[in-house]
Design a protein around this motif. Structure first.
Motif, PDB file in Angstrom:
ATOM      1  N   LEU A 402      92.447  53.630  29.222  1.00 44.52           N
ATOM      2  CA  LEU A 402      91.139  53.185  30.032  1.00 44.52           C
ATOM      3  C   LEU A 402      89.991  53.437  28.983  1.00 44.52           C
ATOM      4  O   LEU A 402      89.117  52.668  28.812  1.00 44.52           O
ATOM      5  CB  LEU A 402      90.825  53.797  31.099  1.00 44.52           C
ATOM      6  N   SER A 403      89.726  54.553  28.241  1.00 41.34           N
ATOM      7  CA  SER A 403      88.908  54.803  27.418  1.00 41.34           C
ATOM      8  C   SER A 403      88.574  54.006  26.205  1.00 41.34           C
ATOM      9  O   SER A 403      87.699  53.815  25.565  1.00 41.34           O
ATOM     10  CB  SER A 403      89.148  56.213  26.768  1.00 41.34           C
ATOM     11  N   ARG A 404      89.828  53.197  25.943  1.00 43.59           N
ATOM     12  CA  ARG A 404      89.890  52.145  24.955  1.00 43.59           C
ATOM     13  C   ARG A 404      89.346  50.890  25.342  1.00 43.59           C
ATOM     14  O   ARG A 404      88.390  50.420  24.854  1.00 43.59           O
ATOM     15  CB  ARG A 404      91.249  52.261  24.196  1.00 43.59           C
ATOM     16  N   GLU A 411      79.944  52.188  29.617  1.00 40.18           N
ATOM     17  CA  GLU A 411      80.020  53.441  28.942  1.00 40.18           C
ATOM     18  C   GLU A 411      80.408  54.658  29.900  1.00 40.18           C
ATOM     19  O   GLU A 411      80.987  55.700  29.393  1.00 40.18           O
ATOM     20  CB  GLU A 411      78.562  53.552  28.431  1.00 40.18           C
ATOM     21  N   ARG A 412      79.985  54.485  31.145  1.00 35.08           N
ATOM     22  CA  ARG A 412      80.273  55.916  31.942  1.00 35.08           C
ATOM     23  C   ARG A 412      81.732  55.991  32.193  1.00 35.08           C
ATOM     24  O   ARG A 412      82.488  56.964  32.127  1.00 35.08           O
ATOM     25  CB  ARG A 412      79.466  55.563  33.247  1.00 35.08           C
ATOM     26  N   ILE A 413      82.595  54.780  32.387  1.00 32.16           N
ATOM     27  CA  ILE A 413      83.956  54.834  32.653  1.00 32.16           C
ATOM     28  C   ILE A 413      84.673  55.224  31.445  1.00 32.16           C
ATOM     29  O   ILE A 413      85.555  56.273  31.250  1.00 32.16           O
ATOM     30  CB  ILE A 413      84.539  53.518  33.084  1.00 32.16           C
ATOM     31  N   GLN A 414      84.274  54.581  30.347  1.00 37.69           N
ATOM     32  CA  GLN A 414      84.698  54.867  28.862  1.00 37.69           C
ATOM     33  C   GLN A 414      84.741  56.296  28.571  1.00 37.69           C
ATOM     34  O   GLN A 414      85.593  57.180  28.285  1.00 37.69           O
ATOM     35  CB  GLN A 414      84.095  54.002  27.888  1.00 37.69           C
ATOM     36  N   LYS A 415      83.509  57.116  28.661  1.00 33.83           N
ATOM     37  CA  LYS A 415      83.119  58.314  28.320  1.00 33.83           C
ATOM     38  C   LYS A 415      84.106  59.513  29.278  1.00 33.83           C
ATOM     39  O   LYS A 415      84.458  60.559  28.929  1.00 33.83           O
ATOM     40  CB  LYS A 415      81.834  58.636  28.607  1.00 33.83           C
ATOM     41  N   SER A 416      84.108  59.095  30.608  1.00 28.75           N
ATOM     42  CA  SER A 416      84.642  60.009  31.605  1.00 28.75           C
ATOM     43  C   SER A 416      86.107  59.871  31.370  1.00 28.75           C
ATOM     44  O   SER A 416      86.950  60.961  31.475  1.00 28.75           O
ATOM     45  CB  SER A 416      84.339  59.540  33.227  1.00 28.75           C
TER      46      SER A 416
END
Length: 763
Positions: A402-404, A411-416
């Motif tokens: 998911l981060s990829r 940005e919020r989902i990527q960072k969390s």
């Protein structure tokens, strides 16, 4: 006809407005405990004259029906002489997305309370306030609306107009139901030995609002012996509904068959069988989204008519019936079955709908639970199923992906997701050279970042309802469940971390589900746990949440020892000795089958062991036809397997199956459809990390950890497999137990009394 109908405000508005989650596919209510906390925090801010949790009721007549409406409003606020009904709603979506009339169902609920208060106090105008509270930020948003009494009365009449066709149907049915139950007689000419004792205990337990743990032998007729007295208890007014919970499809079918038999004797009952969503879904992929499924799109516009049509024309509402009407009205068959179930007198379904915090029958109100009895079939299965329901795993790889995939997308989902992955990396380092570690304490830091991830994911999914990201949705559900189980975490849990190649798994593992199983059934009037193999009884009482005030019943076998010849072949089937055991097993089977033609089942502790013996046996000159259980058999394949066991066999049939599998319990091959059973091994679960954690935990509790983790669950599979043989007073045959541990005092003590007069076969 008694035309009085008592209905809660919540039930009325839910029927008319059908609030739910099917159209979005992911919206989840704030957990009940969290919602209660939020309500209490808002209520503490009330003034001295204000009241909280105000009980209200009102009587109305509509279409010759006398409605008694009641409910409890969150708050009654007195402000400058004005009476304000306050309805508090805790939500997880951003308050910026909620405008004044975003949720008409919330206004409807509050207006009902306002009407009842105004009617009771002769007030001409009322003000209604909706108070929305964000579950995470505690942010508050309020809306006010004033109504005249005439407007409120007109609104209530509109609700009753929508509800009355359903109410009329229920009133008519209730009259027919009670009459048929009072006239209902036991559907067989006589009770079997012990059957009347079980039925009497079930009725007494329900009438007194107690709980019963009953060990009753295979073949006694437990399904009818529990359903019949429970239904008679409805007829006598002790309860209004029964829920028959099972672990397997075949036992659900037995319950349907028993109800059908009583219907042939005049019973007028509406029963609904709930089938799992993935099995009953009409689509190749189960995506509960209006753009992916025409049966979800507009569901709430059509469901009331679908339910009315179903209830008007059907009584035995099976999977086939649900599918037929779901296609007719173009509604989701799974959600349809749930809506129909809330209107049923008897619900048949999996344990999940009672005990699993993710899928339990949440719309069953506390008042309704108090008038409902639970019948828990094959209750021995609930120990491991309970442990599974109250455990929750997470995988590192899902968050790394998911981060990829969300880089540059959100940005919020990527960072969390990256944060969660970072915690997994730290946990991997913590494992060091170990492949797995277990800890008593919960992963608090992980909970914290998961809460943030879930919030961001929910926001994203809400904003992209027309283009749901399935990968995110799957991880969202997994994370949400991990947090939910984390709130149940206590000294009966352990957290374990396991390396798996390049991945890392973390699991909140429920070692002892007894406390949570007890809490899940606490609101119901009565719970009846029954099985042929609650043995040893103390173990199952301990693991199923027995309380001192609960009843215990142990019914002796009604069958003669002479009906089954029991043999023990003392050879080692331990893992290290399995290769050497294949030859002796094959020799024993050949020599035993030479004596008599017939139908036989042979049960193994694993597929691999079974297949090794099967291949060896095919190379032998065995005058028998063989069939074998395969992994992932569908219902048609299962039926074909069982249909091979025909009465009056002219030759010999040998069926290979796995202990604890689909053919080792719940099947009923009466008479000479089954002439003998071979059981290879003592059924012990495979040695492993989870079972060893359980063993250590129960040792620390002062119990025999090995027996709790291995011996008792294993021997239960043996008893279930052997119990396939004698199903009635006329059945005869042989049972061959193949393991040297059966001659040891410890294992011999766990055998049923009717098996203990065995003959030892010499090699």
């Amino acid at each position: 006809m008694d035309n009085k109908i008592k209905i809660s405000v919540r039930s009325l508005v839910e029927y008319v407005y059908k609030s739910g989650s099917i159209e979005t596919g992911f919206r989840s209510a704030v957990p009940l405990s969290e919602g209660t906390r939020i309500h209490q925090r808002i209520q503490k801010q009330y003034g001295e004259e204000d009241q909280k949790e105000v009980y209200l009721q009102a009587g109305l007549t509509f279409n010759h029906l006398d409605f008694q409406l009641d409910g409890r409003c969150d708050g009654l606020i007195i402000k400058n002489g004005e009476r304000i009904i306050d309805e508090i709603k805790s939500v997880s979506l951003p308050l910026s997305e909620i405008d004044k009339f975003a949720y008409p169902v919330h206004w409807a609920q509050a207006k009902c309370y306002a009407f009842m208060y105004a009617k009771d106090n002769n007030i001409s105008n009322m003000t209604v306030q909706l108070t929305y509270v964000h579950a995470k930020t505690n942010e508050v948003k309020r809306f006010l609306q004033s109504y005249s009494f005439c407007e409120l009365e007109e609104f209530i009449v509109h609700l009753l107009e929508s509800y009355s066709p359903y109410a009329e149907l229920r009133v008519r049915h209730q009259k027919d139901l009670i009459k048929s139950l009072q006239e209902l007689t036991f559907p067989f000419p006589a009770y079997r030995n012990g059957q009347r004792k079980l039925a009497g205990a079930v009725y007494k337990t329900i009438a007194e609002g107690k709980n019963l743990f009953a060990n009753a032998p295979t073949g006694i007729g437990k399904t009818i012996s529990t359903l019949f007295p429970a239904l008679k208890a409805i007829g006598e007014g002790h309860i209004q509904r029964i829920i028959y919970a099972t672990a397997k499809t075949i036992t659900r079918q037995a319950a349907e068959g028993a109800i059908s038999l009583m219907r042939d004797n005049g019973l007028n009952i509406k029963s609904v069988t709930i089938t799992a969503k993935d099995k009953i879904c009409f689509k190749e992929e189960t995506k509960c989204h209006k753009d992916s499924c025409e049966f979800a799109n507009g569901y709430y516009d059509r469901i009331n008519q679908a339910v009315l049509d179903l209830l008007k024309n059907e009584n035995m509402i099976s999977r086939t019936t649900i599918e037929q009407y779901a296609k007719k009205h173009k509604v989701c068959p799974f959600e349809f079955s749930l809506d129909a179930a809330y209107a049923a007198d008897a619900i048949i379904g999996d344990y999940n709908y009672i005990f699993d915090p993710r899928v339990s029958l949440k719309r069953l109100l506390e008042e309704e639970k108090k008038k409902t009895a639970l019948l828990i079939d094959e209750a021995h299965n609930l120990v491991d199923r309970g442990r599974e329901m109250y455990s929750s795993p997470l995988e590192k790889s899902a968050f790394l992906q998911l981060s990829r995939s969300f880089k540059g997308k959100d940005e919020r989902i990527q960072k969390s997701a990256k944060q969660v992955n970072g915690i997994f990396i730290a946990l991997k380092k913590k494992c060091g050279e170990n492949q797995e570690i277990a800890e008593k304490d919960p992963p608090e830091e992980l909970f914290e970042v998961l809460e943030e991830f879930v919030q961001y994911a929910e926001d994203y999914l809400g904003q992209n309802r027309d283009n749901t990201d399935e990968e995110l949705l799957e991880v969202f559900f997994a994370a949400q469940n991990f947090i939910r189980i984390g709130k149940l975490y206590d000294e009966r849990f352990v957290t374990y971390i396991q390396k798996q190649r390049n991945d890392l798994n973390i699991k909140l593992f429920c070692l002892d589900p007894s406390n949570l199983l007890h809490k899940a059934r606490k609101g119901y009037k009565s719970s009846i746990f029954f099985s042929a193999t609650l043995m040893p009884l103390n173990y199952y009482l301990d693991m199923l949440g027995f309380q001192e005030e609960d009843y215990i019943l142990s019914v002796p076998s009604p069958f003669s020892k002479d009906q089954a010849k029991v043999y023990i072949q003392p050879l080692s089937t331990r893992y290290r000795d399995r290769e050497g055991s294949i030859g002796p097993i094959v020799s024993t089977i050949k020599s035993m089958l030479k004596e008599q033609n017939g139908n036989y089942l042979i049960f193994f502790p694993s597929y691999l062991y079974m297949e090794d013996v099967y291949r060896r046996l095919l190379n032998e000159e065995l005058p028998a036809h063989t069939i074998i259980q395969r992994t992932g058999m569908d219902e048609g394949e299962r039926e074909k397997f069982l249909d091979a066991f025909q009465p009056n066999p002219s030759g010999t049939l040998l069926g290979f199956a796995v202990m604890g599998g689909i053919f080792s319990e719940g099947i009923d091959l009466q008479g000479d459809r089954l002439n003998g059973v071979f059981v290879v091994g003592v059924g012990l679960p495979q040695l492993g990390f989870e079972r060893n954690i359980m063993k250590a935990y129960f040792n620390q509790q002062g119990k025999n950890g090995y027996d709790y983790a291995y011996t008792y669950p294993g021997m239960n599979k043996v008893l279930q497999a052997g119990g396939r043989l004698i199903r009635s007073e006329d059945d005869t045959g042989m049972i061959v137990l193949m393991d040297d541990r059966y001659v040891q005092a410890k294992y011999r003590a766990l055998l049923p009394e009717e098996w203990k007069d065995f003959k030892v076969l010499r090699r």
